[in-house]
Write an enzyme that holds these catalytic residues in place. Structure first.
Site, PDB file in Angstrom:
ATOM      1  N   ASP A  97       0.817  -1.208   0.000  1.00 53.29           N
ATOM      2  CA  ASP A  97       0.000   0.000   0.000  1.00 53.29           C
ATOM      3  C   ASP A  97       0.851   1.258   0.000  1.00 53.29           C
ATOM      4  O   ASP A  97       2.026   1.241   0.365  1.00 53.29           O
ATOM      5  CB  ASP A  97      -0.939   0.013   1.206  1.00 53.29           C
ATOM      6  CG  ASP A  97      -0.199   0.083   2.538  1.00 53.29           C
ATOM      7  OD1 ASP A  97       0.805  -0.637   2.689  1.00 53.29           O
ATOM      8  OD2 ASP A  97      -0.619   0.852   3.429  1.00 53.29           O
ATOM      9  N   GLU A 192       0.224  -1.365   5.672  1.00 50.16           N
ATOM     10  CA  GLU A 192       1.317  -0.971   6.560  1.00 50.16           C
ATOM     11  C   GLU A 192       1.242   0.502   6.895  1.00 50.16           C
ATOM     12  O   GLU A 192       1.503   0.910   8.033  1.00 50.16           O
ATOM     13  CB  GLU A 192       2.665  -1.294   5.903  1.00 50.16           C
ATOM     14  CG  GLU A 192       3.867  -1.173   6.826  1.00 50.16           C
ATOM     15  CD  GLU A 192       4.512   0.219   6.833  1.00 50.16           C
ATOM     16  OE1 GLU A 192       5.444   0.438   7.635  1.00 50.16           O
ATOM     17  OE2 GLU A 192       4.065   1.085   6.031  1.00 50.16           O
TER      18      GLU A 192
END
Length: 429
Positions: A97, A192
């Site tokens: 991400d 994350e």
């Protein structure tokens, strides 16, 4: 630091590394902090697109047990070469991400080959100036290949540089079976950037007792310690009343929240600290006359320091409420803890990484992580996980850029790390 030579960009896997990176940053995979805080994982549907692309690529490389879990973690395993079946395995991790603070949609990467050290004026009108960026200045002296976005979005080197480096190192090992290595596991994680990257990590699949995140920055960085991290939510309750007849008993929660933030230690904010200095970081205020909520991040490298920070937040909040005649509630939520203590108990994990750096011609530079990684959470779970540089710079901004030279060096470290673990016997349960 490694003395980079002019021919490093001709490294056998350099072209594939760059092509991968350019491909990955154009895959929209931005996460959503609010959704993640609410329990969603993945927090956005677009992260599935990245996971599926990586899963297909891992399958094409011939790895075993390739799968994407129900929570969007992509896992795979590279079998040991002949004679190394009993070697200790390790796992490489990077996150899929990108942060939601700056748009990661429709990224248009630009490749600046043979960069000469000039100010880089991007199509959006912003300028990345080496006069204010020592690393970029060095890249110019080395005639590096520099990658940026067009300035309308971030680039996504955090952490798609790490993803590309892991994938390229694995491909190189697959193509060179004469290079001995034990079993290597790979996990590409979602969310994350939201702080929830390890909430549902598939520990049941993981065989390794040590892992490495590839999620750092400048070349040479080797990180084995990080902040202790808490989020504090401070909720003020006031008393609404018509402003024309407010005196004497109106209590404005908006004013309480503003006063609270202004009375936090100014010299201990993110913009006034560095190195091993901790901070208070007000992140969001939602307020009306009757109720106001302030969310802030607390960071400190010691447990004692963190307890002090929590106490100060509570003290300032209570004093503010009493001054205005309102009430307040404070809650603290642990996000991650400093991984140093666990790392110190498992010295071989770092020692082999240091040796890999040196075999790649790179001097390791131990710096604290002023933040956290998936490795911070994994280490907290008992799996020591230091962090490796990626060659990305100016993360979480439209000024982000990546050095191809440094990305190549990070890939070389991963290849050398495989050699380091090749003849280390696995611990017996």
């Amino acid at each position: 630091m490694k003395n980079l030579t002019n021919d490093i960009l001709s490294t056998a896997y350099a072209d594939n590394l760059l092509k991968r990176f350019l491909k990955y940053v154009q895959i929209y995979s931005e996460s959503d902090s609010a959704a993640a805080d609410g329990g969603a994982q993945p927090s956005t549907p677009q992260q599935w697109d990245m996971a599926k692309a990586l899963s297909a690529e891992l399958q094409s490389l011939g790895l075993e047990d390739v799968q994407t879990t129900d929570h969007c973690y992509t896992y795979a395993r590279l079998p040991a070469t002949k004679g190394c079946e009993s070697a200790a395995s390790f796992c490489l991790l990077a996150h899929m991400d990108t942060v939601d603070e700056v748009s990661g949609k429709d990224v248009k990467p630009l490749v600046h080959k043979d960069y000469a050290g000039n100010a880089i004026v991007l199509p959006s009108g912003i300028t990345i100036d080496p006069a204010a960026d020592e690393a970029l200045l060095q890249a110019g002296k080395e005639h590096d290949t520099v990658i940026t976005s067009d300035g309308s979005t971030l680039l996504g080197a955090d952490d798609k540089a790490g993803v590309a480096e892991i994938m390229t190192a694995i491909e190189f090992l697959v193509q060179h079976p004469e290079l001995p290595h034990g079993t290597i596991e790979v996990i590409f994680s979602p969310d994350e950037e939201t702080g929830h990257g390890m909430d549902n990590v598939p520990l049941a699949l993981l065989r390794s007792k040590q892992c490495y995140t590839v999620d750092g920055g400048h070349i040479g960085g080797l990180e084995t310690e990080c902040f202790n991290a808490f989020r504090s939510d401070v909720v003020f309750t006031g008393k609404a009343k018509h402003t024309g007849s407010a005196r004497p008993d109106m209590v404005n929660a908006v004013s309480m929240s503003a006063s609270f933030v202004s009375n936090l230690p100014r010299q201990e904010m993110p913009e006034t600290t560095d190195g091993y200095m901790g901070f208070y970081a007000p992140m969001e205020v939602t307020a009306s006359m009757e109720s106001a909520k302030v969310s802030l991040l607390l960071r400190d490298f010691t447990k004692e320091g963190m307890e002090r920070r929590k106490h100060i937040v509570e003290l300032v909040a209570q004093m503010t409420a009493e001054t205005f005649g309102g009430t307040v509630q404070v809650s603290h939520t642990q996000q991650y803890l400093n991984m140093k203590e666990t790392m110190d108990k498992n010295p071989a994990v770092t020692e082999k990484l240091v040796a890999a750096y040196r075999d790649a011609g790179i001097t390791p530079e131990f710096t604290p992580i002023r933040g956290g990684t998936d490795g911070s959470r994994l280490t907290e779970m008992g799996i020591p996980t230091p962090n490796i540089f990626t060659g990305g710079h100016n993360y979480h901004s439209r000024y982000e850029w990546a050095s191809l030279r440094q990305m190549i060096c990070a890939t070389e470290v991963l290849i050398q790390l495989a050699a380091q673990w090749a003849h280390s016997p696995a611990e017996k349960n």
